[in-house]
Design an enzyme around this catalytic site. Structure first.
Site, PDB file in Angstrom:
ATOM      1  CG  ASN A   9      -0.225   0.008   2.510  1.00 16.26           C
ATOM      2  OD1 ASN A   9       0.897   0.477   2.601  1.00 16.26           O
ATOM      3  ND2 ASN A   9      -0.867  -0.522   3.541  1.00 16.26           N
TER       4      ASN A   9
ATOM      5  CB  CYS B 197      -6.031  -1.192  -5.577  1.00 12.82           C
ATOM      6  SG  CYS B 197      -6.239   0.523  -6.117  1.00 12.82           S
ATOM      7  CB  SER B 198      -8.713  -0.015  -1.546  1.00 11.32           C
ATOM      8  OG  SER B 198      -7.969  -1.062  -0.976  1.00 11.32           O
ATOM      9  CG  ASP B 199     -10.093   4.332  -2.135  1.00 10.75           C
ATOM     10  OD1 ASP B 199     -11.282   4.128  -1.811  1.00 10.75           O
ATOM     11  OD2 ASP B 199      -9.193   4.591  -1.320  1.00 10.75           O
ATOM     12  N   GLY B 200      -9.080   2.384  -6.239  1.00  8.04           N
ATOM     13  CA  GLY B 200      -8.902   2.398  -7.687  1.00  8.04           C
ATOM     14  C   GLY B 200      -8.293   3.676  -8.214  1.00  8.04           C
ATOM     15  CD1 TRP B 201      -6.808   6.541  -4.925  1.00  7.69           C
ATOM     16  CD2 TRP B 201      -8.814   7.490  -5.124  1.00  7.69           C
ATOM     17  NE1 TRP B 201      -7.266   6.791  -3.680  1.00  7.69           N
ATOM     18  CE2 TRP B 201      -8.495   7.388  -3.752  1.00  7.69           C
ATOM     19  CE3 TRP B 201     -10.049   8.060  -5.495  1.00  7.69           C
ATOM     20  CZ2 TRP B 201      -9.362   7.825  -2.747  1.00  7.69           C
ATOM     21  CZ3 TRP B 201     -10.889   8.501  -4.499  1.00  7.69           C
ATOM     22  CH2 TRP B 201     -10.560   8.378  -3.141  1.00  7.69           C
TER      23      TRP B 201
ATOM     24  NE  ARG C  97      -2.572  -0.599  -3.761  1.00  9.13           N
ATOM     25  CZ  ARG C  97      -2.812  -1.135  -2.564  1.00  9.13           C
ATOM     26  NH1 ARG C  97      -2.109  -2.185  -2.156  1.00  9.13           N
ATOM     27  NH2 ARG C  97      -3.757  -0.662  -1.784  1.00  9.13           N
TER      28      ARG C  97
ATOM     29  NE  ARG D  64      -2.576   8.467  -2.631  1.00  9.40           N
ATOM     30  CZ  ARG D  64      -3.490   8.377  -1.666  1.00  9.40           C
ATOM     31  NH1 ARG D  64      -3.413   9.154  -0.594  1.00  9.40           N
ATOM     32  NH2 ARG D  64      -4.472   7.504  -1.769  1.00  9.40           N
TER      33      ARG D  64
END
Lengths: 624, 754
Positions: A336, A398-402, A404, A444
Site C-alpha cells: 500500500n 485495488c481499494s479505491d482504484g486511484w 495502484r 498524495r
C-alpha cells in the site's frame, strides 16, 4: 528566452553542457523565463538593492507575476558536497533563490517552494545567528545559516513558511499568479472523446457515456466514461452503490484487433457477509461478453490477498469466483501507499547526502524501492500478457482504484499501445489514467500543505514515472521522449508552477477553473518539443514491449534520485555524441550539395552531355 | 577471399532461411571444417531440446564431434523467433565444456563425465555445461544407443586434452604448414589480422618508443634467443643509462628474472615501468637504488619515482578467481526468481564489482601521478606477471587514445599480456589440470575496459561485442595468442612440435594463428559489429576550403596539466622511504607510495576528480572514470546473454546502437562522396562498391522492416535454445515472452555441479 541561450550563460562549456541543462531544468524554472517586470519588485527590496551592488549581482530572476518577499544578505548555504558558501538568499512567492558570486562560475540554488516538505528553524549557537533546515520532496535537504536582522517584513523564515505552505495559510498557490504565455495551449492536449475515438470507440459493445457529466454518479471520475452499451443507467447506479466511492468498472483501453479490454474500478463492497450485487455481476459478465475471443474475465486485484481479506472485514473486499462465474481473480501482491512512502524515505537516507560506497547495492536492496518497482512492472506485464496473448478482457482494481490501479492500467497501456510512447500520447495517458480518473495529486503530494507527516502522502506517481524510466532504459529507441521529459514532469509535480497536478479530481479542477486560471505543464513542454525528444526514437508501431521485470535489469534512477550529488553526473551522455554526429552529417551534406552544384556548373559550362551526378545519399532523417 | 573463409562461430541470422537437404548438410559440414579438423564421431537422429515440458519444439538433426568442436546440424528451423540460429548456437568450440552430463532417465542414472572415464549406461540425454555460462541439452531417444554412448565419450575426451600439443591449434598449424609447402603463395592467412603490432620484434618496440616520444629509453637485445632468461620477452625497453652488462647483472636479483620493463611514456616525460619484487638479500637496497636512479634519469626533468606495490593494494589472484566463481554461480543460477529478490545484495556479495572498482581506482590514481604530477610510476608485485598486466594495460587505455583503437588495443594486449608473460595456460587452466592457478585476470581487465566504454561510449573504436567476443576467444584452442605461459614456451612448444612431427616449415617452428586474425572466426559482415559507430565522429574528416582537414585533435595540446595542479603532494605523507632512497642520494625527495597516503590524500583525490569532471572532456585525450559504486555496473552482455529470462526482447542497447550505426554509415557514405569529387570532379556515377564499416546501413534498414524484431539485450548472441533452466514462477509468460524456457525436470541444480 531560448533555453539554449540560457545554457550558455549558466553552464560551463564543453561536454557537460547537456547534463547541466538537465540539472537546470531540474532546479527548474529559470529556464522558463528570466525577465523580471519592475513592478514585481517590492519597495523594500528596491531600497535594499539600490544600496548594495553585491546584492544586485546576486538578485533573483523573476517570472511574470512573481514578487520578491524577502532578501537576506550574508547567508551561508551549507552544501554537503562543496562546503559552506556565502551569498544572498531571496524568497519569492514561488521560489527560494540563493546566489553566491564568490565562486566562478557563480553558484546558484533555485528551489521552487513547492518542493518544500518541512522547514525547521534551528536556534543559533552564536548570538543573532540561526539555522534553517529545509526538507524537500525531491530527495534533498537544504541547510542555511544566517544572522537574524530586524527587517520585520523581510524575515526569511516567516516568509518561507508562508509561501511554501500557502494552502495552510489560506493563500493562493503560485500557479494562479503565473501568467507566462506559451505558443501551445497545453489544456487542449487531452480530449476524452477524441482519445476514445482513436481507440475505435464507440462500437457495438461500448458507448461513450455522459451519465457522469455532473459528477453525480461518481465525483472522482471524469465526466466522460466508456461503459458497456447494454447497461442501463439505473443499473449503473446500483453498480456504483456496490463499488467504493461509486467507482464503477469503466473502459480504459480496448485492443484494436481482439477487442479485449482493460477496465478499471474500485473494490466491490462485499463485506464480511459476502454481500452480492446482481447488477454488478451482470455488468462484469457484459464486459466479458463484449469480447468474443475469450470466455473468461480476469480480475486483477492489485493488493496483497491478506490486505484484501482485511478490507473485506471492513466492508470492502473482492469478487468471489463463485459469485462471478467465468471470472478468475488474481492478486498482484502490491503493497500500500504507506509502504511505498517508507521505502522512499529509506532511499533518501541511502542516497543523500553521503553514499556508502562499500554497501551501495545492499543499501539500495534494503530500501526495497527497486523490488516494489519490479512487482509493479511484473503486474503490468502479467495484465498485458493476458490482454495480448490470451486475448482476455481484464478488470483492474485495488481499494479505491486511484493509486495502484492507475499505475497498473497506465503501465499496461504503455506496454501494449505504441501511441502512449510518443510525447503527445504519454501526456494523454497521464491526463486520462491519472488526472481524469482522480489520482489524488493534492493529497498524495501535499501541495502547499504544512502537515508534512500526513499519512495520505505517498510517492505513487513518482513510482509510476520510475517504471516508465525503467522501460525507456530497456527499450532505448521505443519512446519518443527522453529522460529530461520525465525529470521535468517530476519536477513540476511538486513545483506548483503549472495547474496540471494541483488538484485531486476533474470535478475539483472544474470548480477551481484550472484551465482559465493556470497554465498547463504541457504548454511549456510542447512549446519546445526538441528539448524533450529522444534522438534514438523509432516508432515501434504495433509492437508490444514487455519489460523484463527483474532486478537484473532494473536500476536505480541515479539521474533523478542522486542528481544533487555532483559526482554522480554522467561523463558523456550518449545522445549528445549522437547529436554531434548529426551535426557532422549536416555539414557533409551541405558540402556534397555544393560540390554537386560545382560539378553541374562545370558540366554546363563545358557543354558536356554528361549528366550531373544525381545519385542521392540515403534519405535525411529529420530528428535532431 | 576473406569473406569466403569458414566461420565456425557465427551468432547471426543465416542469410538464407531455408535449410539444406541431408546431402547438403554433409557438404556444409565438410565445408565448415578447418584445415586439420576431423570428424571423430557422429550421431544422427539426435534431438536438441528447446522446451523441457514438451518435445514439440525440439530440433532433430545430427550431432557431430570433431577434434575441435561440437556441431549440431539440423534441417529444422526454430519456430520461436526470427533471427535465432540453432546451427550457430550449438556450434561451440572445444575446450569450453567443463562438464558433460550424460543422463539415462529410465534408470535414473546420471554422471559427470571427465576424460578417460567410463560410461556404463546408455545415455538418453547429454547436458553440456559450457564455461561461457551456456547449457545445452541433447536427447538420444531416437538414435542408436551405442553411437550415443560413443559420442559422449568422444566429447569428454576431446574437450579436455591432457597435453598442450594435443590442442587443436597444433593440428591446424601442422596442416597449414604441410600445405604451404605445396602452395606457391601461402602467406595470405597469417598476414591478414596482423597489422597488429605483436611486440615480438625489435622494430615493434622501437616504433613504440618513437610513437610515445620516450627518447631516454632504448630497446635491449640481451635476451635475444632467450639467451639471458626464459621468463623475459626477447626484446624489451629499458632506461638508456643501463648498459646490457648492467642488465645481465641485475636480472638474477629479481623474482623470475623480471627486471624493470618499460611500458609507456607520457609526452610530459613520465614513464610507466613494471617489474617483479627484488629478491631479499644483502644487495636488495643497492639494486633498488640503481634501478630507481636509472628510471629517474630517463625522465627529462624529474627526479622522483613513484612506486606502487600492487600486492599490497589490490586483491590477489585467488580472491579474484573466487569472486568470479561467485558471480558465475549467481548468474547461471537456476533459481532465477528466488535470486532476483535479493539480487543486488547477492551481486554485492560476489565482490566482483568491488574488485573492478578497486582496479579502476588504482589505475586512475597512478595514471594521475603520471600525467598530472609528471612523475614516473613503477608498478611491482611478487612475480610481476599478473596484477602488473592488468594495471599497466588499464592505465594505458585511460591515458593513450591509441590503445582505444582496435589495432592499438590488440597491440596493448600483446605488449602487456602475451609478450610480458602472463601465464595464460595456467590462469585459463586450458588443460584442466590445476585449478589452483586459475584466475580470470584477463576477463577482469576486459570488464574494466567495458566499464570505461560505458562511461565514455564515444572514446573507443570498438564495441562491447568486440570485448565479449575477445573473451570468448580466450578459450578457443585454435589460436596461439592465449595458449601459453610465455613467449618462450610458445616458441619452444612450436619448435618441439615441428621437430617431433618432422615438419619442414619456413623457420624452425610451426605458427599457431593469432586470435587477431578475426577472419578465421567471422565473416567481414559480422566483423563490422566490432566497429563503434559513435567513434567515427572523432576521426571524421571534413573538407574545408579545398583541403581535407582532420577533426582529430593533436595529442599534445589535448591535455593541459595545469588544470590539475590543485592536486599537490604534502610532505607529511612522504615518509618511510629510506628503503628506496638512501639519504646521501642526490635525490632530494623520496618517492611517495600510495600505501602510505592518508586521509588528506583521499580528500585531494576527491578534489582532483571533482575538478576533472567539471572540465570539458577530450575523448582523444585522457579519460578517467567515475569511481563510485553507482557507476560500476554488471557487464550484462557478457554474463547474462545466455539467460533466456534476462533477455529483453525487442529492446536492449542494440536498438539505439542500430540507429547510431545507420547515421555513422550515412556519414561515411558522404565522406566517400566528397573524396570522390575531389579525385574526379567530372565523375558521372557514384560507385557503391566501397566497404561499409557499420553493421547496420541505411539502405538495409529501409528494405528489411522486421529488423527490429531480432533485437534483444543479448544481441548479437541469442539465448534461444540455452535451456535446462527452471521456468519463471507461476506465470505463463515464459511461453510467449521468454523463448520457451521451461523447467528442467532434473532435481539437480547447476549450483551443485559447480
Amino acid at each position: 528566452m531560448e533555453p539554449d541561450d540560457f545554457s550558455c550563460l549558466y553552464s560551463p562549456p564543453g561536454s557537460h553542457v547537456e547534463w547541466c541543462k538537465q540539472l537546470i531544468a531540474a532546479t527548474i524554472s529559470t529556464q522558463l523565463s528570466t525577465t523580471a517586470a519592475p513592478d514585481n519588485v517590492s519597495k523594500d527590496y528596491r531600497v535594499l538593492r539600490d544600496g548594495n551592488k553585491l546584492a544586485q549581482m546576486e538578485e533573483a530572476p523573476l517570472f511574470p507575476g512573481e514578487a520578491i518577499k524577502a532578501i537576506a544578505k550574508d547567508v551561508t548555504y551549507i552544501c554537503p558536497f562543496i562546503g559552506a558558501i556565502s551569498g544572498t538568499l531571496t524568497v519569492t512567492e514561488y521560489k527560494l533563490y540563493f546566489k553566491s558570486v564568490e565562486r566562478d562560475p557563480p553558484f546558484t540554488l533555485d528551489v521552487p517552494l513547492g518542493v518544500v516538505s518541512r522547514i525547521e528553524k534551528i536556534a543559533g549557537i552564536q548570538e543573532n545567528s540561526c539555522g534553517l533546515e529545509i526538507v524537500c520532496k525531491d530527495m534533498r535537504n537544504l541547510r542555511f545559516a544566517y544572522k537574524q536582522e530586524e527587517h520585520g517584513k523581510l524575515e526569511i523564515f516567516e516568509n518561507l513558511t508562508q509561501y511554501a505552505f500557502p494552502v495552510s495559510k489560506n493563500l493562493p498557490l503560485f500557479a494562479m499568479k503565473y501568467k507566462e504565455k506559451y505558443p501551445v495551449q497545453g489544456w487542449k492536449v487531452y480530449d476524452a472523446v477524441a482519445e476514445y475515438k482513436r481507440q475505435g470507440l464507440p462500437n457495438e459493445s461500448w458507448v461513450i457515456s455522459k451519465t457522469n457529466s455532473n459528477y453525480e454518479l461518481c465525483d472522482t471520475y471524469p465526466s466522460i466514461v466508456v461503459v458497456p452499451t447494454s447497461v442501463k443507467d439505473d443499473d449503473l447506479c446500483k453498480v456504483a452503490a456496490f463499488r467504493t466511492r461509486g467507482r464503477i468498472p469503466v473502459l480504459s483501453w480496448i485492443h484494436p484487433e481482439s477487442q479485449a479490454t482493460i477496465t478499471r474500478c474500485s473494490q466491490p463492497l462485499v463485506g464480511p457477509n459476502d454481500k452480492r450485487c446482481k447488477e454488478d455481476e451482470k455488468y462484469l459478465q457484459t464486459i466479458m461478453d463484449a469480447n468474443a475471443q475469450s470466455h473468461k474475465l480476469i480480475i486483477f486485484d492489485a493488493r496483497q490477498s491478506s490486505v484484501a481479506d482485511a478490507s473485506k472485514a471492513k466492508g470492502g473486499g473482492y469478487e468471489s469466483e463463485s459469485a462471478y462465474s467465468n471470472a478468475e481473480l488474481i492478486f498482484l501482491e502490491i503493497h500500500n501507499i504507506h509502504v511505498m512512502r517508507e521505502s522512499l524515505r529509506k532511499l533518501k537516507d541511502v542516497v543523500y547526502p553521503v553514499i556508502d560506497e562499500a554497501k551501495w547495492l545492499s543499501n539500495i536492496d534494503s530500501t526495497h524501492w527497486l523490488e516494489y518497482i519490479r512487482i509493479l512492472l511484473a503486474g503490468a506485464v502479467r495484465i498485458a500478457d493476458k490482454v495480448e496473448s490470451a486475448k482476455t478482457s481484464v478488470v483492474v482494481h485495488c481499494s479505491d482504484g486511484w493509486d495502484r490501479t492507475s499505475q497498473l492500467t497506465s503501465l499496461t497501456m504503455l506496454i501494449l499501445d505504441s501511441y502512449y510512447r510518443t510525447i503527445k500520447g504519454f501526456e494523454v495517458l497521464i491526463e486520462k489514467e491519472w488526472l481524469s480518473f482522480g489520482h489524488r495529486f493534492a493529497v498524495r503530494v501535499g501541495h502547499g500543505d504544512e502537515n508534512h507527516a500526513d499519512a495520505d502522502r505517498s510517492p505513487i506517481f513518482l513510482q509510476f514515472i520510475d517504471c516508465v524510466w525503467q522501460m525507456t532504459k530497456q527499450f532505448p529507441a521505443a519512446f519518443e521522449f527522453n529522460e529530461l521529459f520525465l525529470l521535468t514532469i517530476l519536477d513540476h509535480l511538486y513545483s506548483c508552477l503549472f495547474g496540471t497536478f494541483l488538484y485531486n479530481s476533474e470535478q475539483q479542477r472544474m470548480k477551481e477553473e484550472v484551465q482559465t486560471n493556470t497554465v498547463s505543464l504541457w504548454s511549456y513542454i510542447n512549446s519546445q518539443l526538441e528539448e524533450f525528444t529522444n534522438p534514438f526514437y523509432v516508432n515501434y508501431e504495433n509492437h508490444v514491449l514487455y519489460p523484463v521485470a527483474s532486478l537484473r535489469h532494473l536500476e536505480l534512477w541515479v539521474n533523478y534520485y542522486v542528481r544533487w550529488n555532483p559526482r554522480m553526473r554522467p561523463q558523456v551522455p550518449i545522445h549528445q555524441s549522437y547529436k554531434e554526429l548529426l551535426g557532422i552529417r549536416a555539414e557533409l551534406q551541405k558540402k556534397v550539395e555544393e560540390l554537386q552544384r560545382e560539378v553541374s556548373n562545370m558540366a554546363v559550362s563545358s557543354s558536356s552531355e554528361r549528366a550531373s551526378p544525381t545519385h542521392s545519399v540515403s534519405p535525411v532523417q529529420t530528428t535532431v | 577471399m576473406k569473406s569466403s573463409r569458414p566461420s565456425f562461430r557465427s551468432y547471426l541470422p543465416p542469410a538464407e532461411s531455408s535449410f539444406p537437404s541431408r546431402a547438403e548438410v554433409n557438404r556444409v559440414c565438410e565445408a565448415a571444417l578447418l584445415p586439420g579438423e576431423l570428424v571423430v564421431s557422429e550421431t544422427s537422429n539426435v534431438r536438441k531440446c528447446i522446451a523441457t515440458d514438451t518435445s514439440a519444439h525440439d530440433l532433430s538433426g545430427t550431432l557431430l564431434c570433431t577434434n575441435f568442436k561440437i556441431s549440431f546440424i539440423t534441417k529444422d528451423v526454430t519456430p520461436f523467433r526470427r533471427g535465432s540460429v540453432e546451427l550457430a548456437l550449438t556450434t561451440c568450440a572445444f575446450n569450453i565444456p567443463p562438464f558433460l552430463h550424460p543422463v539415462n532417465d529410465e534408470r535414473k542414472k546420471r554422471k559427470v563425465l571427465g576424460p578417460n572415464q567410463r560410461l556404463k549406461f546408455k545415455p538418453t540425454e547429454l547436458i553440456i555445461y559450457c564455461k561461457d555460462f551456456r547449457i545445452i541439452r541433447f536427447r538420444f531417444d531416437e538414435s542408436v544407443p551405442e553411437s550415443a554412448r560413443k559420442i559422449c565419450l568422444v566429447i569428454a575426451h576431446y574437450s579436455q586434452p591432457k597435453d598442450l600439443q594435443l590442442l587443436f591449434g597444433f593440428a591446424y598449424a601442422r596442416e597449414k604448414c604441410q600445405n604451404s609447402v605445396n602452395k606457391v603463395n601461402g602467406t595470405d592467412l597469417e598476414l591478414d589480422g596482423l597489422q597488429t603490432s605483436l611486440f615480438k620484434a625489435y622494430s615493434d618496440w622501437d616504433r613504440e618508443i618513437k610513437r610515445t616520444g620516450a627518447s631516454e629509453w632504448r630497446v635491449c637485445s640481451v635476451n635475444e634467443h632467450y639467451a639471458t632468461s626464459t621468463s623475459l620477452p626477447e626484446y624489451f625497453v629499458v632506461p638508456s643509462s643501463l648498459a646490457d652488462e648492467d642488465l645481465k647483472q641485475l636480472v638474477p636479483s629479481f623474482n623470475g628474472d623480471r627486471i624493470p620493463m618499460w611500458c609507456w611514456h607520457h609526452w610530459t616525460g613520465s614513464s610507466l615501468v613494471r617489474m617483479a619484487n627484488i629478491k631479499p638479500g644483502p644487495k636488495l637496497r643497492k639494486h633498488n637504488t640503481r634501478i630507481l636512479k636509472a628510471i629517474a634519469q630517463s625522465h627529462p626533468d624529474k627526479s622522483e619515482v613513484f612506486k606502487s606495490d600492487l600486492d599490497k593494494s589490490l586483491p590477489n589472484i585467488s580472491e579474484v578467481q573466487a569472486a568470479l566463481m561467485r558471480l558465475k554461480q549467481l548468474c547461471i543460477n537456476d533459481l532465477f526468481e528466488e535470486t532476483d529478490e535479493k539480487w543486488l545484495s547477492l551481486l554485492e556479495n560476489t565482490r566482483w564489482l568491488e574488485y573492478i572498482r578497486l582496479f579502476l581506482k588504482h589505475s586512475a590514481e597512478l595514471a594521475q601521478w603520471m600525467y598530472s604530477e609528471n612523475i614516473s610510476v613503477i608498478i611491482h608485485e611478487e612475480e610481476g606477471r599478473d596484477l602488473n598486466c592488468v594495471i599497466a594495460s588499464i592505465m594505458q587505455v585511460m591515458l593513450d587514445p591509441h590503445f582505444r583503437t582496435i589495432l592499438g588495443f590488440q597491440s596493448l594486449i600483446q605488449k602487456e599480456w602475451v609478450v610480458a608473460g602472463y601465464r595464460f595456460l595456467d590462469r585459463c587452466n586450458h588443460l584442466g589440470d590445476s585449478e589452483k592457478h586459475e584466475s580470470p585476470l584477463f576477463l577482469l581487465f576486459l570488464d574494466c575496459v567495458w566499464q570505461l566504454l560505458q562511461q565514455f561510449p564515444a572514446a573507443f573504436e570498438f564495441t562491447e561485442t568486440y570485448l565479449t567476443v575477445l573473451y570468448d576467444s580466450l578459450r578457443i584452442p585454435l589460436f596461439g595468442t592465449f595458449l601459453f605461459n610465455s613467449p618462450y614456451q610458445q616458441m619452444q612448444q612450436s619448435q618441439d612440435f615441428a621437430t617431433n612431427g618432422n615438419l619442414h616449415c619456413e623457420g624452425k617452428s610451426v605458427e599457431l594463428p593469432p586470435v587477431w586474425d578475426w577472419f578465421l572466426q567471422f565473416t567481414a559482415k559480422d566483423l563490422t559489429l566490432f566497429n563503434n559507430p559513435l567513434y567515427i565522429g572523432k576521426s571524421v574528416t571534413c573538407v574545408q576550403n579545398g583541403t581535407i582537414k582532420s577533426f582529430k585533435r593533436a595529442k599534445k595540446n589535448s591535455s593541459s596539466s595545469s588544470i590539475y595542479s590543485v592536486y599537490t603532494m604534502k610532505n607529511g605523507k612522504l615518509s618511510d622511504q629510506h628503503d628506496f632512497f638512501p639519504r646521501r642520494n642526490s635525490l632530494q625527495r623520496p618517492s611517495p607510495d600510495l600505501m602510505q597516503l592518508n586521509e588528506s590524500h583521499d580528500r585531494n583525490m576527491e578534489r582532483y576528480f571533482r575538478d576533472w569532471y567539471s572540465k570539458p572532456l577530450d575523448l582523444h585525450g585522457i579519460i578517467l572514470p567515475h569511481l563510485s559504486s553507482a557507476h560500476t555496473q554488471l557487464w550484462k552482455q557478457c554474463y547474462l546473454r545466455w539467460i533466456p529470462e534476462a533477455q529483453i526482447t525487442n529492446g536492449g542497447f542494440i536498438s539505439a546502437f542500430h540507429k547510431i550505426s545507420i547515421l555513422a554509415d550515412d556519414i561515411e557514405t558522404l565522406q566517400q562522396r566528397v573524396r570522390q569529387y575531389w579525385c574526379d570532379p567530372c565523375l558521372t556515377s557514384f560507385p557503391d562498391s566501397y566497404s561499409h564499416r557499420m553493421y547496420f546501413q541505411a539502405k538495409d534498414f529501409s528494405e528489411v522492416p522486421g529488423t527490429l524484431d531480432c533485437f534483444s539485450s543479448s544481441f548479437p548472441f541469442s539465448p534461444v535454445g540455452n535451456l535446462c533452466r527452471r521456468s519463471i514462477l507461476g506465470t505463463p509468460l515464459s511461453k510467449f515472452l521468454l523463448t520457451g524456457a521451461k523447467t528442467w525436470p532434473s532435481t539437480e541444480t547447476l549450483a551443485n555441479d559447480e
